[in-house]
Design an enzyme around this catalytic site. Structure first.
Site, PDB file in Angstrom:
ATOM      1  N   ASN A   1      -5.156   5.772  -1.241  1.00 52.12           N
ATOM      2  CA  ASN A   1      -4.240   6.281  -0.215  1.00 52.12           C
ATOM      3  C   ASN A   1      -3.555   7.573  -0.649  1.00 52.12           C
ATOM      4  O   ASN A   1      -3.194   8.398   0.196  1.00 52.12           O
ATOM      5  CB  ASN A   1      -3.191   5.225   0.137  1.00 52.12           C
ATOM      6  CG  ASN A   1      -3.734   4.204   1.116  1.00 52.12           C
ATOM      7  OD1 ASN A   1      -4.705   4.458   1.826  1.00 52.12           O
ATOM      8  ND2 ASN A   1      -3.114   3.029   1.158  1.00 52.12           N
TER       9      ASN A   1
ATOM     10  N   SER B   1       0.809  -1.221   0.000  1.00 54.41           N
ATOM     11  CA  SER B   1       0.000   0.000   0.000  1.00 54.41           C
ATOM     12  C   SER B   1       0.840   1.269   0.000  1.00 54.41           C
ATOM     13  O   SER B   1       0.328   2.345  -0.290  1.00 54.41           O
ATOM     14  CB  SER B   1      -0.922   0.022   1.223  1.00 54.41           C
ATOM     15  OG  SER B   1      -0.180   0.062   2.428  1.00 54.41           O
TER      16      SER B   1
END
Length: 299
Positions: free
Chosen positions: A220, A149
């Site tokens: 994100n 991520s």
């Protein structure tokens, strides 16, 4: 003549598409490396959608805990999915569990693996070493993917000899409930690999979105700076945490405020992501460290 030419071109285009689709990898056998929350959740969703899964972790105790966690999660899913049908619920749980096996050696059973998904701690050196080792044992058609991520997928792909068969496959917590999957294509990822992972995501019951390999991909990249800016508002004494949470819930209608979201995501995870981005681009004002966040994580 023009009509015949159009028919010929349409036929050629259709044939080319058919050939391209035929070359895609149909993923039915997966290996998920990492027995933590994300790894076990990915394994659960894959097994529940008629994929066979090998869940790998170096510690037997964690594998036992992971399997127990999967069983408990499946029972919750079955209770809703088969309301009033106890027999159907039990059959669903048993069938899904039967599709999951566990191993302590990541290099085991590679001969039957269509896809290896890495879901370990986001440490570049550790993950690179893992993929480098797996690349020596995996069969030719096996695809590699990382549930990363914060780190660059390209950096991981470069540790292997199959950069064209490497991509990011970013799931979201809780995996059984969250529909989104980000499929990250590096400059070296082949279209065949990319489309195969898009197809897999749909087969898992997810909604895939295509991403380039930029920090944080889509979600994100937008979410983390928003969360950190909320922290900076508080650090400067501009607003209280409670008022910021309330404003974002009642204004844009978010289900939770940024500070509530930070607690849900985890402060250490957010700090790790921000630190990684700051290392990649130290001059970007969005990626600057937060003293409050660093202090809370240290404590």
């Amino acid at each position: 003549m023009a009509f015949i030419t159009r028919l010929f071109m349409r036929s050629m285009s259709s044939s080319s598409t058919t050939i391209a689709l035929a070359k895609k990898i149909l993923v039915k056998h997966m290996k998920v490396i990492g027995g933590g929350l994300m790894g076990t959740s990915i394994a659960q969703v894959a097994a529940a959608t008629d994929h066979t899964v090998v869940l790998v972790n170096q510690t037997e105790d964690i594998l036992v805990k992971s399997r127990k966690g999967i069983e408990e999660s499946l029972q919750k899913v079955a209770k809703k999915k088969f309301a009033g049908n106890l027999k159907g619920a039990d059959k669903f749980v048993a069938k899904t569990l039967s599709s999951i096996s566990t191993r302590m050696d990541a290099a085991s059973m590679v001969h039957s693996t269509d896809l290896m998904v890495e879901a370990i701690v986001e440490n570049l050196q550790m993950t690179n070493e893992l993929f480098k080792r797996l690349g020596k044992f995996a069969v030719e058609h096996t695809l590699f993917a990382s549930n990363i991520s914060s780190l660059q997928v390209t950096s991981l792909a470069n540790s292997t000899t199959r950069q064209d068969q490497f991509a990011g496959l970013h799931f979201f917590n809780p995996v059984p409930l969250m529909k989104l999957v980000e499929v990250i294509k590096t400059p070296m990822t082949s279209q065949k690999t990319f489309e195969s992972l898009l197809d897999l995501s749909k087969a898992l019951g997810k909604h895939p979105v295509a991403c380039k390999d930029i920090p944080g991909f889509i979600m994100n990249h937008l979410l983390v700076p928003y969360l950190i800016e909320a922290v900076r508002l508080y650090e400067r004494g501009d607003m209280s945490k409670e008022d910021v949470n309330t404003a974002m819930k009642l204004g844009p209608g978010y289900p939770m405020g940024p500070f509530e979201c930070l607690d849900y995501v985890r402060l250490d995870t957010t700090k790790f992501i921000l630190d990684g981005w700051h290392e990649m681009d130290s001059k970007n004002p969005l990626f600057q460290p937060s003293p409050s966040l660093n202090k809370l994580v240290a404590e």
